[in-house]
Design a protein around this motif. Sequence first.
Motif, PDB file in Angstrom:
ATOM      1  N   MET A  19       0.826  -1.214   0.000  1.00 28.97           N
ATOM      2  CA  MET A  19       0.000   0.000   0.000  1.00 28.97           C
ATOM      3  C   MET A  19       0.857   1.261   0.000  1.00 28.97           C
ATOM      4  SD  MET A  19      -3.303  -0.260   2.466  1.00 28.97           S
ATOM      5  CE  MET A  19      -4.859  -0.857   1.837  1.00 28.97           C
ATOM      6  N   ILE A  20       0.312   2.321  -0.562  1.00 29.30           N
ATOM      7  CA  ILE A  20       0.906   3.654  -0.424  1.00 29.30           C
ATOM      8  C   ILE A  20       0.077   4.374   0.631  1.00 29.30           C
ATOM      9  CG2 ILE A  20       1.377   5.838  -1.596  1.00 29.30           C
ATOM     10  CD1 ILE A  20       1.689   4.120  -4.173  1.00 29.30           C
ATOM     11  N   VAL A  21       0.748   4.766   1.712  1.00 29.72           N
ATOM     12  CA  VAL A  21       0.041   5.238   2.902  1.00 29.72           C
ATOM     13  C   VAL A  21       0.394   6.702   3.196  1.00 29.72           C
ATOM     14  CG1 VAL A  21      -0.373   4.799   5.366  1.00 29.72           C
ATOM     15  CG2 VAL A  21       0.156   2.885   3.838  1.00 29.72           C
ATOM     16  N   GLY A  22      -0.614   7.540   3.336  1.00 30.30           N
ATOM     17  CA  GLY A  22      -0.422   8.936   3.712  1.00 30.30           C
ATOM     18  C   GLY A  22      -0.314   9.049   5.220  1.00 30.30           C
ATOM     19  N   LEU A  23       0.636   9.841   5.668  1.00 29.48           N
ATOM     20  CA  LEU A  23       0.894   9.990   7.107  1.00 29.48           C
ATOM     21  C   LEU A  23       0.465  11.370   7.577  1.00 29.48           C
ATOM     22  CD1 LEU A  23       4.541   8.555   7.075  1.00 29.48           C
ATOM     23  CD2 LEU A  23       2.406   7.288   7.521  1.00 29.48           C
ATOM     24  N   GLY A  24      -0.363  11.400   8.600  1.00 27.76           N
ATOM     25  CA  GLY A  24      -0.812  12.668   9.156  1.00 27.76           C
ATOM     26  C   GLY A  24       0.218  13.283  10.078  1.00 27.76           C
ATOM     27  N   THR A  25      -0.212  14.361  10.745  1.00 23.23           N
ATOM     28  CA  THR A  25       0.678  15.110  11.639  1.00 23.23           C
ATOM     29  C   THR A  25      -0.001  15.262  12.998  1.00 23.23           C
ATOM     30  OG1 THR A  25       1.519  16.327   9.747  1.00 23.23           O
ATOM     31  CG2 THR A  25       1.918  17.304  11.903  1.00 23.23           C
ATOM     32  N   GLY A  26       0.787  15.103  14.062  1.00 24.46           N
ATOM     33  CA  GLY A  26       0.220  15.261  15.402  1.00 24.46           C
ATOM     34  C   GLY A  26       0.557  14.053  16.259  1.00 24.46           C
ATOM     35  N   SER A  27       0.133  14.083  17.517  1.00 23.61           N
ATOM     36  CA  SER A  27       0.535  13.013  18.432  1.00 23.61           C
ATOM     37  C   SER A  27      -0.129  11.683  18.069  1.00 23.61           C
ATOM     38  CB  SER A  27       0.221  13.399  19.880  1.00 23.61           C
ATOM     39  OG  SER A  27      -1.136  13.763  20.010  1.00 23.61           O
ATOM     40  N   THR A  28      -1.388  11.693  17.653  1.00 28.17           N
ATOM     41  CA  THR A  28      -2.057  10.432  17.296  1.00 28.17           C
ATOM     42  C   THR A  28      -1.453   9.880  16.006  1.00 28.17           C
ATOM     43  OG1 THR A  28      -4.030  11.592  18.110  1.00 28.17           O
ATOM     44  CG2 THR A  28      -4.330   9.344  17.316  1.00 28.17           C
ATOM     45  N   ALA A  29      -1.219  10.763  15.044  1.00 26.55           N
ATOM     46  CA  ALA A  29      -0.588  10.344  13.777  1.00 26.55           C
ATOM     47  C   ALA A  29       0.817   9.788  14.045  1.00 26.55           C
ATOM     48  CB  ALA A  29      -0.533  11.525  12.814  1.00 26.55           C
ATOM     49  N   GLN A  61      10.892   8.879   8.611  1.00 30.06           N
ATOM     50  CA  GLN A  61      12.250   8.454   8.232  1.00 30.06           C
ATOM     51  C   GLN A  61      13.014   7.934   9.443  1.00 30.06           C
ATOM     52  OE1 GLN A  61      13.393  12.109   6.298  1.00 30.06           O
ATOM     53  NE2 GLN A  61      12.953  11.295   4.249  1.00 30.06           N
ATOM     54  N   SER A  62      12.768   8.543  10.600  1.00 29.70           N
ATOM     55  CA  SER A  62      13.510   8.142  11.803  1.00 29.70           C
ATOM     56  C   SER A  62      13.154   6.726  12.253  1.00 29.70           C
ATOM     57  CB  SER A  62      13.274   9.129  12.951  1.00 29.70           C
ATOM     58  OG  SER A  62      12.010   8.903  13.526  1.00 29.70           O
ATOM     59  N   VAL A  63      11.960   6.237  11.862  1.00 27.90           N
ATOM     60  CA  VAL A  63      11.592   4.870  12.251  1.00 27.90           C
ATOM     61  C   VAL A  63      11.711   3.898  11.074  1.00 27.90           C
ATOM     62  CG1 VAL A  63      10.136   5.511  14.225  1.00 27.90           C
ATOM     63  CG2 VAL A  63       9.118   5.395  11.938  1.00 27.90           C
ATOM     64  N   GLY A  64      12.351   4.357   9.991  1.00 29.12           N
ATOM     65  CA  GLY A  64      12.699   3.443   8.898  1.00 29.12           C
ATOM     66  C   GLY A  64      11.681   3.296   7.788  1.00 29.12           C
ATOM     67  N   LEU A  65      10.690   4.194   7.739  1.00 28.20           N
ATOM     68  CA  LEU A  65       9.720   4.118   6.644  1.00 28.20           C
ATOM     69  C   LEU A  65      10.249   4.856   5.415  1.00 28.20           C
ATOM     70  CD1 LEU A  65       6.446   4.830   8.681  1.00 28.20           C
ATOM     71  CD2 LEU A  65       7.115   2.645   7.665  1.00 28.20           C
ATOM     72  N   THR A  66       9.888   4.361   4.236  1.00 25.99           N
ATOM     73  CA  THR A  66      10.272   5.044   2.994  1.00 25.99           C
ATOM     74  C   THR A  66       9.241   6.128   2.703  1.00 25.99           C
ATOM     75  OG1 THR A  66      11.211   3.011   2.165  1.00 25.99           O
ATOM     76  CG2 THR A  66      10.680   4.685   0.515  1.00 25.99           C
ATOM     77  N   VAL A  67       9.730   7.363   2.517  1.00 23.52           N
ATOM     78  CA  VAL A  67       8.812   8.484   2.270  1.00 23.52           C
ATOM     79  C   VAL A  67       9.060   9.049   0.876  1.00 23.52           C
ATOM     80  CG1 VAL A  67       7.935  10.677   3.159  1.00 23.52           C
ATOM     81  CG2 VAL A  67       9.014   9.062   4.737  1.00 23.52           C
ATOM     82  N   LEU A  68       8.009   9.083   0.060  1.00 25.23           N
ATOM     83  CA  LEU A  68       8.112   9.711  -1.268  1.00 25.23           C
ATOM     84  C   LEU A  68       7.360  11.033  -1.229  1.00 25.23           C
ATOM     85  CD1 LEU A  68       7.495   6.711  -3.708  1.00 25.23           C
ATOM     86  CD2 LEU A  68       9.657   7.586  -2.827  1.00 25.23           C
ATOM     87  N   SER A  69       7.578  11.862  -2.266  1.00 24.50           N
ATOM     88  CA  SER A  69       6.825  13.118  -2.310  1.00 24.50           C
ATOM     89  C   SER A  69       5.533  12.880  -3.103  1.00 24.50           C
ATOM     90  CB  SER A  69       7.662  14.222  -2.946  1.00 24.50           C
ATOM     91  OG  SER A  69       7.546  14.160  -4.340  1.00 24.50           O
ATOM     92  N   LEU A  70       4.550  13.707  -2.837  1.00 23.75           N
ATOM     93  CA  LEU A  70       3.251  13.572  -3.514  1.00 23.75           C
ATOM     94  C   LEU A  70       3.425  13.616  -5.034  1.00 23.75           C
ATOM     95  CD1 LEU A  70       0.168  13.394  -3.160  1.00 23.75           C
ATOM     96  CD2 LEU A  70       0.116  15.889  -3.013  1.00 23.75           C
ATOM     97  N   ALA A  71       4.391  14.408  -5.495  1.00 21.01           N
ATOM     98  CA  ALA A  71       4.619  14.565  -6.928  1.00 21.01           C
ATOM     99  C   ALA A  71       5.052  13.259  -7.597  1.00 21.01           C
ATOM    100  CB  ALA A  71       5.664  15.646  -7.165  1.00 21.01           C
ATOM    101  N   GLN A  72       5.580  12.333  -6.806  1.00 25.22           N
ATOM    102  CA  GLN A  72       6.044  11.056  -7.380  1.00 25.22           C
ATOM    103  C   GLN A  72       4.940  10.006  -7.440  1.00 25.22           C
ATOM    104  OE1 GLN A  72       9.288  11.129  -4.315  1.00 25.22           O
ATOM    105  NE2 GLN A  72      10.416  10.053  -5.911  1.00 25.22           N
ATOM    106  N   LEU A  73       3.777  10.325  -6.895  1.00 18.82           N
ATOM    107  CA  LEU A  73       2.736   9.303  -6.737  1.00 18.82           C
ATOM    108  C   LEU A  73       1.504   9.615  -7.579  1.00 18.82           C
ATOM    109  CD1 LEU A  73       3.001   9.082  -2.865  1.00 18.82           C
ATOM    110  CD2 LEU A  73       3.825   7.382  -4.504  1.00 18.82           C
ATOM    111  N   SER A  74       0.920   8.573  -8.178  1.00 19.20           N
ATOM    112  CA  SER A  74      -0.310   8.813  -8.945  1.00 19.20           C
ATOM    113  C   SER A  74      -1.538   8.385  -8.150  1.00 19.20           C
ATOM    114  CB  SER A  74      -0.264   8.059 -10.275  1.00 19.20           C
ATOM    115  OG  SER A  74      -0.011   6.705 -10.027  1.00 19.20           O
ATOM    116  N   GLN A  75      -1.339   7.676  -7.038  1.00 22.58           N
ATOM    117  CA  GLN A  75      -2.477   7.309  -6.184  1.00 22.58           C
ATOM    118  C   GLN A  75      -1.998   7.043  -4.760  1.00 22.58           C
ATOM    119  OE1 GLN A  75      -3.862   3.543  -5.822  1.00 22.58           O
ATOM    120  NE2 GLN A  75      -1.818   2.713  -6.033  1.00 22.58           N
ATOM    121  N   ILE A  76      -2.939   7.183  -3.825  1.00 25.57           N
ATOM    122  CA  ILE A  76      -2.656   6.892  -2.411  1.00 25.57           C
ATOM    123  C   ILE A  76      -3.757   5.941  -1.934  1.00 25.57           C
ATOM    124  CG2 ILE A  76      -2.500   7.901  -0.091  1.00 25.57           C
ATOM    125  CD1 ILE A  76      -1.690  10.539  -1.577  1.00 25.57           C
ATOM    126  N   ASP A  77      -3.366   4.853  -1.302  1.00 22.36           N
ATOM    127  CA  ASP A  77      -4.371   3.873  -0.886  1.00 22.36           C
ATOM    128  C   ASP A  77      -5.096   4.299   0.377  1.00 22.36           C
ATOM    129  OD1 ASP A  77      -3.923   1.757  -2.878  1.00 22.36           O
ATOM    130  OD2 ASP A  77      -1.893   1.803  -2.047  1.00 22.36           O
TER     131      ASP A  77
END
Length: 224
Positions: A19-29, A61-77
């Motif tokens: 899956m391509i996963v969008g990550l939010g911002t904040g303590s719960t995210a 990035q600090s926990v080892g996830l690969t992060v791409l920019s929105l411009a590189q993606l054609s869809q988000i699951d």
Amino acid sequence: MNDKQAVALEAASYVKNEMIVGLGTGSTANYFIEALAERQKTENLRVTTVASSNISMIKAQSVGLTVLSLAQLSQIDLYVDGADEITPDNTLLKGRGYDLVMEKLLAKAAKQFIVVADKSKLVDRIGTHYPIPIEVMPFAWQAAKRSIEAIGGVGDLRPNAAKDGLCITSHGSLVLDMRFDASLDAHALNALLNNVPGVVEHGIFTHLADTILIADQGKIETRV
Ligand code: 5RP
């Protein structure tokens, strides 16, 4: 485990391989980012992520996830993010973390937007606890503020955390925190704010949440 962690863990169970996963911002995210990284490590889950802010990008990035920019993606699951207020009709107020434009772009682009929150976020009307955050172009903030005042808004630019300067978003915008009369409905206000030149984005999210997970003392309610 607190309620924010519990709901983040539940949201992480929605993620499937590739899956391509969008990550939010904040303590719960942030708890969701940690739970996702844990699944990647222990279950060999393969995921790619896109972040809603520089803060969540650095966290991911600090926990080892690969992060791409929105411009590189054609869809988000899937996009998982918190909220500041949630009404009975699933309208959201977001933006204490201020990167509104990316948050709304990801919420709109994702096939599924899951909101994660504890019970303290439930309100009867948008604006109950917080002013409406409005991201504005720096060169246009005075003009935008005048237009917003003309529709009843009262407020000012958000200071930074140290209160020695202004809050600046990941994309260089300023943020106005504006209060409106309680009689102004959130859907009407959403339409009015969408029409103000100089406004990049604002914190009212209507018809965007697909699933809302609300934790109350360890028990999770799922609203769809
Ligand atoms: C950031 C947001 C956050 O999701 C919202 O502020 C909730 O934060 P927290 O999970 O720390 O309570 O909208 O812009």
